[in-house]
Motif scaffolding. Structure first.
Motif, PDB file in Angstrom:
ATOM      1  N   GLU A  57       0.833  -1.201   0.000  1.00 44.95           N
ATOM      2  CA  GLU A  57       0.000   0.000   0.000  1.00 44.95           C
ATOM      3  C   GLU A  57       0.871   1.255   0.000  1.00 44.95           C
ATOM      4  O   GLU A  57       0.587   2.227  -0.719  1.00 44.95           O
ATOM      5  CB  GLU A  57      -0.926  -0.002   1.224  1.00 44.95           C
ATOM      6  N   ILE A  58       1.905   1.241   0.811  1.00 48.76           N
ATOM      7  CA  ILE A  58       2.813   2.396   0.867  1.00 48.76           C
ATOM      8  C   ILE A  58       3.521   2.586  -0.464  1.00 48.76           C
ATOM      9  O   ILE A  58       3.642   3.711  -0.979  1.00 48.76           O
ATOM     10  CB  ILE A  58       3.836   2.221   2.003  1.00 48.76           C
ATOM     11  N   ASN A 134       3.450  16.530  -1.230  1.00 47.31           N
ATOM     12  CA  ASN A 134       2.708  15.280  -1.036  1.00 47.31           C
ATOM     13  C   ASN A 134       3.617  14.076  -1.178  1.00 47.31           C
ATOM     14  O   ASN A 134       3.496  13.091  -0.431  1.00 47.31           O
ATOM     15  CB  ASN A 134       1.570  15.198  -2.052  1.00 47.31           C
ATOM     16  N   LEU A 135       4.563  14.135  -2.118  1.00 47.67           N
ATOM     17  CA  LEU A 135       5.515  13.037  -2.285  1.00 47.67           C
ATOM     18  C   LEU A 135       6.375  12.878  -1.029  1.00 47.67           C
ATOM     19  O   LEU A 135       6.609  11.762  -0.559  1.00 47.67           O
ATOM     20  CB  LEU A 135       6.397  13.300  -3.510  1.00 47.67           C
ATOM     21  N   GLY A 140       7.376   9.786   4.050  1.00 49.42           N
ATOM     22  CA  GLY A 140       7.714   9.938   5.457  1.00 49.42           C
ATOM     23  C   GLY A 140       8.852  10.899   5.696  1.00 49.42           C
ATOM     24  O   GLY A 140       9.516  10.823   6.740  1.00 49.42           O
ATOM     25  N   LEU A 141       9.073  11.813   4.751  1.00 47.32           N
ATOM     26  CA  LEU A 141      10.151  12.790   4.886  1.00 47.32           C
ATOM     27  C   LEU A 141       9.616  14.109   5.416  1.00 47.32           C
ATOM     28  O   LEU A 141       8.421  14.410   5.299  1.00 47.32           O
ATOM     29  CB  LEU A 141      10.818  13.030   3.525  1.00 47.32           C
ATOM     30  N   SER A 142      10.515  14.879   5.985  1.00 48.94           N
ATOM     31  CA  SER A 142      10.144  16.222   6.410  1.00 48.94           C
ATOM     32  C   SER A 142       9.898  17.080   5.169  1.00 48.94           C
ATOM     33  O   SER A 142      10.554  16.924   4.132  1.00 48.94           O
ATOM     34  CB  SER A 142      11.265  16.834   7.257  1.00 48.94           C
ATOM     35  N   LEU A 143       8.946  18.010   5.273  1.00 50.68           N
ATOM     36  CA  LEU A 143       8.641  18.874   4.141  1.00 50.68           C
ATOM     37  C   LEU A 143       9.800  19.816   3.817  1.00 50.68           C
ATOM     38  O   LEU A 143       9.830  20.421   2.731  1.00 50.68           O
ATOM     39  CB  LEU A 143       7.370  19.684   4.424  1.00 50.68           C
ATOM     40  N   ASP A 144      10.742  19.931   4.736  1.00 51.37           N
ATOM     41  CA  ASP A 144      11.918  20.764   4.491  1.00 51.37           C
ATOM     42  C   ASP A 144      13.027  20.008   3.764  1.00 51.37           C
ATOM     43  O   ASP A 144      14.028  20.621   3.367  1.00 51.37           O
ATOM     44  CB  ASP A 144      12.466  21.312   5.822  1.00 51.37           C
ATOM     45  N   GLU A 145      12.866  18.695   3.605  1.00 51.83           N
ATOM     46  CA  GLU A 145      13.878  17.904   2.907  1.00 51.83           C
ATOM     47  C   GLU A 145      13.949  18.311   1.432  1.00 51.83           C
ATOM     48  O   GLU A 145      12.945  18.683   0.825  1.00 51.83           O
ATOM     49  CB  GLU A 145      13.551  16.416   3.002  1.00 51.83           C
ATOM     50  N   VAL A 146      15.138  18.212   0.880  1.00 58.15           N
ATOM     51  CA  VAL A 146      15.333  18.501  -0.543  1.00 58.15           C
ATOM     52  C   VAL A 146      15.472  17.172  -1.289  1.00 58.15           C
ATOM     53  O   VAL A 146      16.343  16.358  -0.964  1.00 58.15           O
ATOM     54  CB  VAL A 146      16.595  19.359  -0.768  1.00 58.15           C
ATOM     55  N   ILE A 147      14.607  16.938  -2.270  1.00 62.96           N
ATOM     56  CA  ILE A 147      14.668  15.718  -3.068  1.00 62.96           C
ATOM     57  C   ILE A 147      14.718  16.090  -4.542  1.00 62.96           C
ATOM     58  O   ILE A 147      14.189  17.129  -4.957  1.00 62.96           O
ATOM     59  CB  ILE A 147      13.473  14.785  -2.785  1.00 62.96           C
TER      60      ILE A 147
END
Length: 353
Positions: A57-58, A134-135, A140-147
Motif C-alpha cells: 500500500e505504501i 505530497n511526495l 515519510g520525509l520532512s517537508l523541508d527535505e530537498v529531493i
C-alpha cells in the motif's frame, strides 16, 4: 501440666518445627496447548503477510505521488520554455510595430498570450509545490527535505507494460492472508473442542521436616526427615453448563464467515483486475491520441510562427495555435500520468510486487 480434676494437657509437637520442600510440575498432555503450538507457524505467516500488505500500500501511494510530482515539474518546464518563445515574439513584434510595419492589435494579442501564459505558470508553480510536498509526506520525509526527481515521464512510460499476462488471485497478498486466517480459525475450533479432553501433568515433590526441643539441634542432619512423592495429575472436565459447546459453535460461525470473505475476495479481485485492465487499455489509447494531437498542434504553431514573422500570417492565428499547443502539451503530460497510474493500479490488482 496437672490440673485439680486429674487431667493434663500433652503436646505432640516439639517447640521448634521447620518444614521445607520443592515441587516440580511438567505438563504431559493438553490438547489446547498442542493446537496452540501448531498455530504458531500460521501466526508468524500472518504477521509477515500483514507487513507485506502494508508495504504494498505504501509503495503504491509513493509511486502515484511520484508520478504526480514529476508530471507537475515537467508541465512547469514546458510552460517556461513556451514563455521564452512568446517573450521573444512579443519583443520582436514590438520592434516591428515601432517601425510602423505592423498593427498595434498584433502586439496586444501577443501580450494577451504572454499574460495568460504567465498566469498558467503561476498556477503550475503552486501545483508543483503541492505535488512535491505530497511526495515527501508519502515517503515519510520532512517537508523541508530537498529531493530530486530523476526518472522522467518518457522513461517511465516506456516501462509501463504489464509484467504478467495472466491474472491469478493467489498472487495477491490478501489471498494468502485470508487463506491463513481460515487455517488459524480451524485451529481455534479444534482448540475450543479440545476443552472436552482431559489434561495430564506429572509432578515431583521433595520435602523435609525437623522438630527439636532445642533450637540448636535443628541444624543437625540426623534430625531431618525427608520425603518424596512422584505422581500424575489428571484433570477431567465433567460439566460446564454448555459453555464449551457454545464456544465451539461460535468459532465455527466465525470460520464460515471467513470462508465467505475469502470467496468474496476472489470474485472482487477478479473484478478489480478486469476494471484495472480496462482502465489501462483506455489510458494507453488516450496517450497515443494525445501524442498525435500534440505533434499536429506543434506543427501548426511552428508554421504560424514562420508565417507571422514573414508577414503572411495573422496574430490571431498565432494566438489560437499557441493556446492549442500549450493545452495539448498539458493534456499529453496528463495522459502519461493517467497511463502510469493505471499501470500501478493494474500491478496492484495482479499482485505484482
Amino acid at each position: 501440666q496437672n490440673f485439680s480434676n486429674g487431667f493434663s494437657n500433652i503436646s505432640f509437637v516439639l517447640p521448634n518445627d521447620i518444614s521445607t520442600g520443592i515441587t516440580l510440575t511438567q505438563l504431559l498432555f493438553d490438547a489446547r496447548y498442542m493446537f496452540g503450538i501448531q498455530a504458531r507457524k500460521e501466526l508468524y505467516l500472518t504477521s509477515r503477510l500483514s507487513s507485506d500488505l502494508t508495504d504494498n500500500e505504501i509503495r503504491n501511494s509513493v509511486t502515484k505521488a511520484y508520478y504526480q510530482a514529476e508530471s507537475a515539474q515537467e508541465a512547469k518546464s514546458l510552460l517556461l520554455d513556451n514563455q521564452k518563445i512568446i517573450d521573444k515574439l512579443v519583443s520582436d513584434t514590438r520592434a516591428v510595430f515601432a517601425q510602423g510595419l505592423t498593427e498595434e492589435l498584433d502586439v496586444n494579442r501577443l501580450e494577451l498570450v504572454q499574460a495568460n501564459l504567465q498566469s498558467q505558470i503561476n498556477q503550475q508553480n503552486k501545483l508543483a509545490e503541492v505535488a512535491l510536498a505530497n511526495l515527501k509526506f508519502q515517503m515519510g520525509l520532512s517537508l523541508d527535505e530537498v529531493i530530486i526527481l530523476k526518472d522522467k515521464l518518457d522513461i517511465l512510460k516506456s516501462a509501463a507494460v504489464p509484467e504478467q499476462s495472466k491474472f491469478d488471485p493467489q498472487n495477491r497478498v490478501e489471498y494468502q492472508l485470508l487463506n491463513t486466517a481460515i487455517t488459524l480459525k480451524g485451529y481455534d475450533v479444534a482448540q475450543k473442542r479440545s476443552g472436552y479432553y482431559p489434561s495430564i501433568a506429572g509432578f515431583l515433590n521433595y520435602s523435609g521436616n525437623v522438630q527439636t526441643q532445642a533450637f540448636s539441634d535443628m541444624f543437625k542432619g540426623s534430625n531431618w526427615y525427608p520425603q518424596g512423592i512422584v505422581g500424575l495429575k489428571i484433570n477431567v472436565p465433567i460439566f460446564d453448563s454448555g459453555l464449551k459447546y457454545a464456544q465451539v459453535q461460535q468459532t465455527k460461525l466465525e470460520q464460515l464467515k471467513q470462508r465467505n470473505d475469502f470467496e468474496n475476495f476472489k470474485n472482487a479481485a477478479k473484478l478489480q483486475y478486469q476494471s484495472a485492465m480496462s482502465t489501462y487499455t483506455a489510458a494507453l489509447a488516450d496517450e497515443v491520441t494525445a501524442q498525435k494531437t500534440l505533434d499536429l498542434s506543434q506543427k501548426i504553431f511552428n508554421k504560424n510562427q514562420v508565417k507571422f514573422k514573414n508577414g503572411v500570417g495573422s496574430s490571431f492565428e498565432l494566438q489560437q495555435s499557441e493556446q492549442e499547443f500549450t493545452t495539448n502539451q498539458l493534456k499529453q503530460i496528463q495522459s502519461v500520468m493517467n497511463l502510469l497510474n493505471a499501470k500501478a493500479d493494474l500491478d496492484k490488482a495482479m499482485g505484482v510486487k
